[in-house]
Design a protein around this motif. Structure first.
Motif, mmCIF file in Angstrom:
data_model
loop_
_atom_site.group_PDB
_atom_site.id
_atom_site.type_symbol
_atom_site.label_atom_id
_atom_site.label_comp_id
_atom_site.label_asym_id
_atom_site.label_seq_id
_atom_site.Cartn_x
_atom_site.Cartn_y
_atom_site.Cartn_z
ATOM 1 N N SER A 1 55.236 26.350 -1.549
ATOM 2 C CA SER A 1 55.836 24.954 -2.038
ATOM 3 C C SER A 1 57.168 24.803 -1.680
ATOM 4 O O SER A 1 57.835 25.609 -1.250
ATOM 5 N N PHE A 2 57.735 23.346 -1.925
ATOM 6 C CA PHE A 2 59.107 23.175 -1.473
ATOM 7 C C PHE A 2 59.444 21.775 -1.968
ATOM 8 O O PHE A 2 58.417 20.901 -2.453
ATOM 9 N N ASP A 3 60.729 21.877 -2.477
ATOM 10 C CA ASP A 3 61.257 20.528 -2.946
ATOM 11 C C ASP A 3 62.433 20.041 -1.929
ATOM 12 O O ASP A 3 63.319 20.908 -1.726
ATOM 13 N N ALA A 4 62.363 18.792 -1.324
ATOM 14 C CA ALA A 4 63.203 18.294 -0.400
ATOM 15 C C ALA A 4 64.370 17.294 -1.038
ATOM 16 O O ALA A 4 64.881 16.696 -0.357
ATOM 17 N N THR A 5 64.248 17.097 -2.459
ATOM 18 C CA THR A 5 65.265 16.153 -3.056
ATOM 19 C C THR A 5 66.502 16.033 -2.504
ATOM 20 O O THR A 5 67.081 15.279 -1.968
ATOM 21 N N LYS A 6 67.221 17.348 -2.478
ATOM 22 C CA LYS A 6 68.584 17.366 -2.209
ATOM 23 C C LYS A 6 68.682 17.250 -0.740
ATOM 24 O O LYS A 6 69.999 16.428 -0.575
ATOM 25 N N ALA A 7 67.893 17.564 0.180
ATOM 26 C CA ALA A 7 68.097 17.584 1.435
ATOM 27 C C ALA A 7 68.063 16.185 1.790
ATOM 28 O O ALA A 7 68.669 15.440 2.762
ATOM 29 N N LYS A 8 66.973 15.376 1.256
ATOM 30 C CA LYS A 8 66.882 13.863 1.786
ATOM 31 C C LYS A 8 68.148 13.009 1.163
ATOM 32 O O LYS A 8 68.325 11.931 1.758
ATOM 33 N N GLN A 9 69.023 13.626 0.318
ATOM 34 C CA GLN A 9 70.079 12.608 -0.187
ATOM 35 C C GLN A 9 71.142 12.795 0.749
ATOM 36 O O GLN A 9 72.243 12.142 0.562
ATOM 37 N N GLN A 10 71.003 13.786 1.519
ATOM 38 C CA GLN A 10 72.145 14.107 2.503
ATOM 39 C C GLN A 10 72.443 12.991 3.680
ATOM 40 O O GLN A 10 71.512 12.315 4.112
ATOM 41 N N PRO A 11 73.665 12.637 3.972
ATOM 42 C CA PRO A 11 73.879 11.554 4.994
ATOM 43 C C PRO A 11 73.085 11.798 6.346
ATOM 44 O O PRO A 11 73.211 12.825 6.906
ATOM 45 N N GLY A 12 72.798 10.745 6.831
ATOM 46 C CA GLY A 12 72.085 10.775 8.100
ATOM 47 C C GLY A 12 70.621 11.465 8.127
ATOM 48 O O GLY A 12 70.087 11.517 9.258
ATOM 49 N N VAL A 13 69.955 12.109 7.213
ATOM 50 C CA VAL A 13 68.741 12.662 7.065
ATOM 51 C C VAL A 13 67.635 11.450 7.098
ATOM 52 O O VAL A 13 67.556 10.516 6.274
ATOM 53 N N LYS A 14 66.765 11.675 7.806
ATOM 54 C CA LYS A 14 65.548 10.526 8.090
ATOM 55 C C LYS A 14 64.570 10.914 7.668
ATOM 56 O O LYS A 14 63.553 10.173 7.199
ATOM 57 N N ASP A 15 64.053 12.420 7.555
ATOM 58 C CA ASP A 15 62.731 12.735 6.992
ATOM 59 C C ASP A 15 62.855 14.143 6.984
ATOM 60 O O ASP A 15 63.854 14.892 7.451
ATOM 61 N N VAL A 16 61.715 14.653 5.915
ATOM 62 C CA VAL A 16 61.526 16.122 5.944
ATOM 63 C C VAL A 16 59.994 16.243 5.654
ATOM 64 O O VAL A 16 59.470 15.689 5.099
ATOM 65 N N VAL A 17 59.391 17.173 6.880
ATOM 66 C CA VAL A 17 58.059 17.335 6.894
ATOM 67 C C VAL A 17 57.965 18.839 6.943
ATOM 68 O O VAL A 17 58.663 19.644 7.409
ATOM 69 N N GLN A 18 56.495 19.050 6.211
ATOM 70 C CA GLN A 18 56.147 20.379 6.442
ATOM 71 C C GLN A 18 55.118 20.280 7.762
ATOM 72 O O GLN A 18 54.424 19.516 8.033
ATOM 73 N N ILE A 19 55.445 21.585 8.488
ATOM 74 C CA ILE A 19 54.646 21.975 9.737
ATOM 75 C C ILE A 19 54.396 23.373 9.877
ATOM 76 O O ILE A 19 54.479 23.817 8.674
ATOM 77 N N GLU A 20 53.423 23.559 10.649
ATOM 78 C CA GLU A 20 52.522 24.744 10.596
ATOM 79 C C GLU A 20 53.721 26.047 10.305
ATOM 80 O O GLU A 20 53.491 27.083 9.643
ATOM 81 N N SER A 21 54.836 26.036 11.114
ATOM 82 C CA SER A 21 55.886 27.240 11.143
ATOM 83 C C SER A 21 56.875 27.105 9.742
ATOM 84 O O SER A 21 57.573 28.047 9.924
ATOM 85 N N GLY A 22 56.963 25.825 9.264
ATOM 86 C CA GLY A 22 57.969 25.666 8.106
ATOM 87 C C GLY A 22 58.050 24.510 7.687
ATOM 88 O O GLY A 22 57.232 23.695 7.542
ATOM 89 N N ILE A 23 59.242 24.139 7.270
ATOM 90 C CA ILE A 23 59.707 22.711 6.761
ATOM 91 C C ILE A 23 60.890 22.401 7.709
ATOM 92 O O ILE A 23 61.777 23.059 7.989
ATOM 93 N N ALA A 24 60.647 21.176 8.328
ATOM 94 C CA ALA A 24 61.442 20.521 9.481
ATOM 95 C C ALA A 24 62.283 19.480 8.608
ATOM 96 O O ALA A 24 61.638 18.655 8.238
ATOM 97 N N VAL A 25 63.587 19.437 8.808
ATOM 98 C CA VAL A 25 64.629 18.452 8.748
ATOM 99 C C VAL A 25 64.867 17.619 9.726
ATOM 100 O O VAL A 25 65.390 18.084 10.655
ATOM 101 N N VAL A 26 64.957 16.336 9.518
ATOM 102 C CA VAL A 26 65.074 15.501 10.685
ATOM 103 C C VAL A 26 66.412 14.682 10.539
ATOM 104 O O VAL A 26 66.439 14.001 9.510
ATOM 105 N N ALA A 27 67.401 14.502 11.484
ATOM 106 C CA ALA A 27 68.587 13.642 10.867
ATOM 107 C C ALA A 27 68.966 13.050 12.075
ATOM 108 O O ALA A 27 68.602 13.235 13.292
ATOM 109 N N ASP A 28 70.310 12.336 11.912
ATOM 110 C CA ASP A 28 70.979 11.737 13.226
ATOM 111 C C ASP A 28 71.710 12.628 13.995
ATOM 112 O O ASP A 28 72.442 12.165 14.846
ATOM 113 N N SER A 29 71.930 13.727 13.600
ATOM 114 C CA SER A 29 72.712 14.589 14.344
ATOM 115 C C SER A 29 72.207 16.164 14.034
ATOM 116 O O SER A 29 71.538 16.591 12.897
ATOM 117 N N TYR A 30 72.465 17.064 15.048
ATOM 118 C CA TYR A 30 71.965 18.329 14.861
ATOM 119 C C TYR A 30 72.608 18.804 13.605
ATOM 120 O O TYR A 30 71.805 19.703 12.638
#
Length: 746
Positions: free
Chosen positions: A249-278
């Motif tokens: 399981s995972f909780d992405a609440t804090k991650a999604k609140q960060q500047p520039g973060v567009k999405d957080v998704v679960q994929i087969e290998s783990g949890i991906a964070v997508v933002a406007d910069s690396y």
């Protein structure tokens, strides 16, 4: 990777053979018609007005004089960009620097004929291209001469060529190739395409500068990590720290609140964070609250892996790979004395300079991938598995590669990027950190070896036994490789195709030589030889690593040969020479390295030497290592290297690849080790997975044997002999027999 271990299909019809068949059926053949997707028409660009002729899948010519060559092998530093282009330029009779090189898309025309897959590995890029690419160039040259002969109303024998011009012999008449295009496409080819005799070569065998150097020096070369596309976001993935583990399981609440973060998704290998910069994606990823399912490997350790290997060796004598004479009868006879030894080789990471990365743009009916991949068609399969797209909807744009070493044959990083793009609806650029690259690599297998030999009372080697214990690489690779061989197959068949390959049926049943290559081909002539393989797999993902099985088996075989020479009271050089009477190429490189290094002379004070010789990927390489030892520390002062790789296309690139292989091998021999504790990889970056530094790099002297034989491998054969030569030098210095890699003095 290995030329044998990846041989997943029979060779297809060569282009020459194809032309013969077509000629039989049609009475004549235009070059443009003998490969699928080719055209015998000039095409005009609507914007520029430039006319072009696509002679075949590799070659396109324009009426402004430009020649465009589609390179079907990737450039990852090994020199294919220059070497294969030189083959084309030689037979076309044009300056290699005048050719524009582009990387091939994923397409069946570009499959490596040795593997039935579009991949670069096994040090066979030049050898597999030697005939077909030269024939392409020779075909164009022939058609140009024939077209000019028609204009001048002379026999073709009166026409010669030079740097893209057809010349009328005995006159000052000449016509540029581009002026002949419209006529050349109408001409037919002969039964056999005449190739140049080596005495006519202008470029092959001559040292010339690398064609990719100006691009890399000026920043024009686009590596995967340089890729930018419109609207692109950046992705960073949190993966389970335990090998084979997943997400509970995972909780992405804090991650999604960060500047520039567009999405957080679960994929087969783990949890991906997508933002406007690396950087924003990476920092937000650290705020994810994840509960990991550590799975079956939670208690896995390096010690446990080798314990499993030893137990397997005890319980299973293994499958016979070579059985000559009767080794057991020899040992039971009591004739001579037995010498026994055990060796271990660790898991190794690839540590490519450019970490894994991929840009993916997935839409409803198309996916575009920009990636530094060694296997574009295998990448297509990886994308198809995580999307609703078919293979023909997946378009691979191959880039320059900042080091491959076999790591980029596996397409996990491509699959991740495609899955993230699919789930977010965004084009994404995925970049792995160095720590991720080290701790989530697909590793070189660890292996365990038991050896025994019999020496007669006169010091003659009369028996050899070698048991090898390790996993099979193809058992891991087949899941993506098998479907790539059959692009027509629906997705529901993918697992069936892989399972069929593992079961050993039909075209999908290549024999995986990776565990025993370099050991099975034991070159020394003696009456009793027993070589066996025992399969054991601890569940650590494994893949091809530069020189594959040769990288460890050469260390074991040649180290034990040095040990036996010492036990027999003989010089390691002469000991080998007496057993290689039927291997003239081995003797040639061995004799030459002894001469080059002054082996027969007393070394300078404090210098200790070791010797090894090994054949891999068709090439014989002999090396002498000179070492200085102080306490538990040592410095390799110089390495002498002699290679016989058949006919050489570019001597400087051969020398560079030997130097590169030696440095790569010395890094592994001195420092290379991946350790596992509680299912986790202990090493994480260059501070604890150390790379050889410039001040540690020895002087290297390379001698390339002149040969008229067809080319053999160059990119990997410099690796295998280094470790055993170094181990023998360290024995000379310390009296310690080091049978476990890396080589550490007690």
């Amino acid at each position: 990777m290995s030329d044998k271990s990846m041989n997943t299909s029979k060779k297809g019809l060569s282009r020459r053979d194809f032309m013969k068949v077509s000629a039989l059926s049609g009475g004549g053949l235009l070059l443009a018609g003998y490969l699928s997707g080719c055209t015998n028409k000039l095409v005009q660009d609507p914007e520029s007005g430039v006319l072009s002729w696509k002679a075949d899948a590799w070659l396109k010519m324009f009426n402004d004089g430009q020649v465009e060559f589609t390179l079907d092998r990737v450039e990852m530093g090994q020199g294919t960009y220059t070497g294969i282009t030189t083959l084309l330029a030689e037979e076309m009779d044009v300056d290699p620097e005048s050719i524009r090189v582009v990387f091939a898309p994923a397409a069946t025309e570009y499959r490596n004929p040795d593997y039935g897959l579009q991949l670069t590995g096994g040090s066979n890029s030049i050898s597999s291209s030697w005939q077909p690419i030269r024939e392409t160039g020779a075909s164009v040259r022939y058609l140009m001469k024939k077209a000019a002969a028609r204009i001048w109303k002379v026999d073709i024998s009166q026409c010669d060529t030079n740097k893209g011009q057809v010349i009328l012999t005995g006159s000052n008449k000449q016509i540029a190739y581009e002026k002949l295009l419209s006529l050349a496409v109408k001409e037919s080819l002969p039964w056999d395409i005449p190739l140049k005799d080596p005495s006519q070569f202008k470029y092959i065998g001559k040292t010339s500068k690398r064609l990719d150097s100006p691009l890399k020096s000026t920043g024009q070369a686009n590596f995967g990590i340089d890729t930018q596309v419109e609207g692109m976001a950046f992705a960073s993935v949190a993966r389970c720290p335990v090998i084979g583990g997943g997400v509970t399981s995972f909780d992405a609440t804090k991650a999604k609140q960060q500047p520039g973060v567009k999405d957080v998704v679960q994929i087969e290998s783990g949890i991906a964070v997508v933002a406007d910069s690396y950087w924003r994606a990476k920092k937000a990823k650290e705020l994810l609250d994840i509960v990991w399912d550590e799975g079956a490997n939670a208690n896995l350790s390096t010690e446990g892996v080798f314990r499993q290997y030893r137990e397997a060796a005890d319980q299973d004598e293994g499958d016979s790979r070579r059985d000559e004479g009767d080794f057991n009868a020899l040992t039971q006879s009591g004739q001579g004395r037995s010498v026994v030894a055990e060796f271990e080789a660790p898991f190794l990471a690839h540590a490519t300079m450019e970490p894994q990365n991929c840009v993916a743009r997935v839409t409803e009916d198309r996916c575009d991938i920009w990636a530094p991949t060694q296997a574009p068609d295998v990448a297509q399969v990886a994308v198809a598995k995580v999307t609703d797209l078919s293979l023909d909807q997946v378009h691979i744009h191959t880039t320059f590669i900042g080091g491959g070493f076999g790591r980029r044959l596996t397409q996990d990083f491509v699959a991740e990027a495609a899955e993230i793009s699919t789930k977010t609806g965004l084009p994404v650029k995925l970049v792995w950190t160095r720590e991720e690259d080290t701790q989530h690599d697909i590793y070189r297998p660890a292996s365990f070896h038991r050896l025994a030999a019999v020496l007669s009372d006169q010091g003659e080697l009369t028996g050899w036994q070698h048991q090898i214990v390790c996993p099979k690489i193809l058992s891991w690779y087949v899941w993506d490789a098998a479907p790539a061989q059959f692009p027509w197959a629906p997705k529901f068949m993918y697992n069936t195709l892989a399972e069929t390959g593992l079961a050993g049926e039909g075209v999908l049943a290549p024999e995986d030589h990776s565990p025993f290559e370099g050991a099975e081909s034991y070159p020394y002539q003696l009456p009793n030889i027993d070589i066996r393989y025992t399969h054991a797999d601890a569940g650590v993902p494994v893949s091809y690593w530069r020189s594959v099985g040769h990288s460890q088996n050469a260390f074991i075989v040649e180290s034990f040969m040095n040990e036996l020479a010492h036990e027999a009271g003989q010089d390691p050089y002469q000991f080998r020479r007496n057993l290689l009477k039927n291997e003239p190429k081995a003797l040639k490189v061995l004799d030459r390295v002894v001469e080059l290094s002054g082996w027969k002379n007393t070394p300078s004070a404090g210098i200790h030497r070791g010797l090894a010789v090994h054949k891999s990927f068709g090439s014989w390489v002999a090396q002498v290592a000179e070492v200085k030892v102080q306490g538990s520390q040592y410095q390799v002062e110089k390495v002498y290297c002699v290679v016989d790789c058949g006919m050489v296309v570019n001597p400087e690139i051969v020398t560079e690849q030997m130097e590169s292989g030696i440095i790569f091998a010395l890094t592994a021999a001195k420092y290379g080790r991946i350790d596992i504790e509680n299912g986790r990889i202990k090493q994480s970056n260059f501070h604890d997975y150390q790379i050889l530094r410039m001040n540690e790099t020895p002087e290297i002297e390379v001698d390339v044997i002149s040969s008229a034989d067809a080319p053999t491998g160059v990119g990997e054969p410099g690796v295998p002999p280094l470790a055993p030569a170094l181990a023998d030098a360290l024995f000379s210095a310390t009296g310690q027999r080091l049978r476990t890699l890396p080589l550490e003095i007690a």
